[in-house]
Design an enzyme around this catalytic site. Structure first.
Site, PDB file in Angstrom:
ATOM      1  N   HIS A 198       0.818  -1.210   0.000  1.00 21.36           N
ATOM      2  CA  HIS A 198       0.000   0.000   0.000  1.00 21.36           C
ATOM      3  C   HIS A 198       0.853   1.262   0.000  1.00 21.36           C
ATOM      4  O   HIS A 198       0.359   2.337  -0.330  1.00 21.36           O
ATOM      5  CB  HIS A 198      -0.963  -0.026   1.193  1.00 21.36           C
ATOM      6  CG  HIS A 198      -2.118  -0.962   0.974  1.00 21.36           C
ATOM      7  ND1 HIS A 198      -3.437  -0.598   1.170  1.00 21.36           N
ATOM      8  CD2 HIS A 198      -2.165  -2.235   0.520  1.00 21.36           C
ATOM      9  CE1 HIS A 198      -4.232  -1.613   0.869  1.00 21.36           C
ATOM     10  NE2 HIS A 198      -3.476  -2.618   0.490  1.00 21.36           N
ATOM     11  N   SER A 208      -0.092  -1.087  -6.159  1.00 22.08           N
ATOM     12  CA  SER A 208      -0.008  -2.325  -6.938  1.00 22.08           C
ATOM     13  C   SER A 208       0.664  -2.103  -8.287  1.00 22.08           C
ATOM     14  O   SER A 208       0.504  -1.035  -8.906  1.00 22.08           O
ATOM     15  CB  SER A 208      -1.412  -2.890  -7.169  1.00 22.08           C
ATOM     16  OG  SER A 208      -2.030  -3.216  -5.952  1.00 22.08           O
ATOM     17  N   LYS A 211     -14.528  -9.073  -7.544  1.00 19.51           N
ATOM     18  CA  LYS A 211     -13.639  -9.953  -8.320  1.00 19.51           C
ATOM     19  C   LYS A 211     -12.950 -10.973  -7.404  1.00 19.51           C
ATOM     20  O   LYS A 211     -12.846 -12.163  -7.743  1.00 19.51           O
ATOM     21  CB  LYS A 211     -12.585  -9.096  -9.025  1.00 19.51           C
ATOM     22  CG  LYS A 211     -11.811  -9.825 -10.108  1.00 19.51           C
ATOM     23  CD  LYS A 211     -10.939  -8.850 -10.852  1.00 19.51           C
ATOM     24  CE  LYS A 211     -10.163  -9.554 -11.956  1.00 19.51           C
ATOM     25  NZ  LYS A 211      -9.313  -8.617 -12.696  1.00 19.51           N
ATOM     26  N   ASP A 212     -12.487 -10.516  -6.226  1.00 21.61           N
ATOM     27  CA  ASP A 212     -11.847 -11.433  -5.277  1.00 21.61           C
ATOM     28  C   ASP A 212     -12.849 -12.449  -4.741  1.00 21.61           C
ATOM     29  O   ASP A 212     -12.513 -13.621  -4.559  1.00 21.61           O
ATOM     30  CB  ASP A 212     -11.221 -10.645  -4.120  1.00 21.61           C
ATOM     31  CG  ASP A 212      -9.897 -10.003  -4.521  1.00 21.61           C
ATOM     32  OD1 ASP A 212      -9.371 -10.365  -5.596  1.00 21.61           O
ATOM     33  OD2 ASP A 212      -9.402  -9.131  -3.773  1.00 21.61           O
ATOM     34  N   GLU A 253       6.811 -33.693   0.362  1.00 27.61           N
ATOM     35  CA  GLU A 253       5.580 -33.205  -0.251  1.00 27.61           C
ATOM     36  C   GLU A 253       5.881 -32.581  -1.607  1.00 27.61           C
ATOM     37  O   GLU A 253       6.999 -32.114  -1.867  1.00 27.61           O
ATOM     38  CB  GLU A 253       4.925 -32.155   0.654  1.00 27.61           C
ATOM     39  CG  GLU A 253       4.303 -32.744   1.907  1.00 27.61           C
ATOM     40  CD  GLU A 253       3.003 -33.490   1.617  1.00 27.61           C
ATOM     41  OE1 GLU A 253       3.050 -34.530   0.956  1.00 27.61           O
ATOM     42  OE2 GLU A 253       1.945 -33.028   2.053  1.00 27.61           O
TER      43      GLU A 253
END
Length: 397
Positions: A203, A207, A230-231, A274
């Site tokens: 922030h 972005s 959208k998220d 893994e």
């Protein structure tokens, strides 16, 4: 609310950092994976907290306590499957999030600190996941812990003493399990703190965007409602896929040998970590031609494969951030992605396996390791020498 705002300006904070936060209007769906990773982290913290209430970090009781959670605790099976498959989902989100950052140049100036916090989060996550993998105290957990912790013995002079210190004895046992449980419980909260710093840095510099250009005010829109919707759409799609694995194939990513209680007297035929560790495991095993120095060299190469990500902001010198405008970098990037899949396949197979009519698979691992590190060197070379000529960048969105 006015009473609270007069003493603690919560509304102003929400407006400036969330609802009215200026966001590039051309963010694509690859930008959803950061928020999805945060969503999975919350799932892991919540399920892990309840699992810890019933788990016994005791070498004689750990395996039975997991079975107790699965059979006797109300909804215990669901908590465990959410947590175990959540680890896989977390690394899927993190890997896509990192690759998106590399492709669109999110590591470039002025976002270096933002990128470094991300790499630190990745490193802590790997440690957390490894310790969580040991806790079920199955055959693969036990022998995986033995193999990985034994790597500390590669440290010159003090290696053997360090291994005993890490184990808390002369082999992996009760003290090791206790330590791993405590660290596995604490480290996710450290990850949560690092995520806060990661978002703070985000922030501060705002972005990046698919074009990788600096934006003007007209190129941004408020985060809410456009990107909250959208998220949320991304969360819905993720939950559909995630629930298919949890409810219909919960053991897809789990090792069958971990349903056998740990037996220090019997080694599994093939010890494999893994899936999210496999490329780095392949790099570790690929250096086996230096005699007594092979183990130390392998450990250095494996650590270097992660550490080199810290240098990425300085290796990439192109005037364009996004690979959209950089044809050679784009080709190198996809070779790098494919190479990681090949290294994962090499890590999954036994070290003495052969391919293509008898060629030792370790040769493939060596070639994959060379390609992995060459990506970073070539990226530096083509950008510092100016071999790559980026296409013209747009002035704005």
């Amino acid at each position: 609310m006015e009473w609270v705002d007069a003493r603690l300006p919560v509304s102003d904070l929400i407006k400036s950092q969330a609802t009215e936060y200026p966001t590039p209007k051309n963010l694509n769906y690859w930008w959803n994976f950061g928020s999805l990773a945060l969503f999975v982290l919350i799932i892991q913290l919540a399920t892990g907290l309840f699992l810890a209430m019933h788990y016994k970090p005791d070498a004689l009781k750990a395996f039975d306590s997991v079975e107790h959670i699965m059979r006797d605790v109300n909804w215990g099976w669901l908590l465990r499957y959410l947590h175990a498959n959540g680890a896989t989902a977390f690394f899927v989100m993190i890997y896509i999030h990192m690759l998106r950052g590399m492709y669109y140049g999110s590591h470039r100036k002025p976002r270096e600190i933002l990128w470094w916090f991300g790499v630190i989060i990745f490193f802590v996550l790997m440690a957390t996941a490894f310790m969580g993998y040991v806790l079920p105290w199955g055959q693969m957990s036990y022998w995986g812990a033995s193999v990985i912790t034994n790597l500390v013995s590669a440290v010159p002079v003090a290696g053997e003493d360090l291994v005993v210190w890490v184990w808390g004895g002369f082999s992996v046992g009760d003290p090791t399990l206790n330590r791993f449980f405590v660290l596995h419980f604490l480290l996710p909260f450290a990850v949560l703190g690092l995520v806060v710093l990661h978002l703070w840095a985000l922030h501060a510099v705002h972005s990046n965007n698919p074009d990788g250009i600096d934006l003007e005010h007209k190129d941004t829109i408020p985060f809410h409602p456009y990107f909250t919707i959208k998220d949320l759409y991304g969360v819905g799609v993720f939950l559909i896929v995630f629930c298919i694995f949890v409810f219909y194939s919960p053991n897809f990513f789990l090792e069958p040998d971990n349903y056998i209680e740990a037996n220090p007297m019997q080694t599994p035929p093939h010890i494999v970590p893994e899936w999210y560790f496999l490329p780095f495991y392949a790099i570790l095993r690929s250096i086996d031609f230096l005699g007594s120095f092979s183990k130390l060299a392998g450990v250095i190469a494996m650590g270097g494969a992660i550490a080199i990500l810290f240098l990425l902001p300085f290796l990439d010198r192109s005037p364009a951030r996004s690979f959209r405008y950089r044809p050679i970098s784009r080709v190198l990037f996809w070779i790098f992605v494919v190479d990681n899949f090949i290294l994962g396949w090499v890590g999954y197979n036994p070290a003495d396996a052969t391919v293509l009519g008898g060629m030792p698979i370790v040769y493939v691992g060596r070639a994959g390791t060379a390609v992995y590190f060459s990506y970073f060197l070539l990226l530096w070379f083509i950008t510092v020498t100016g071999i790559e000529k980026p296409r013209p960048l747009p002035k704005s969105l």
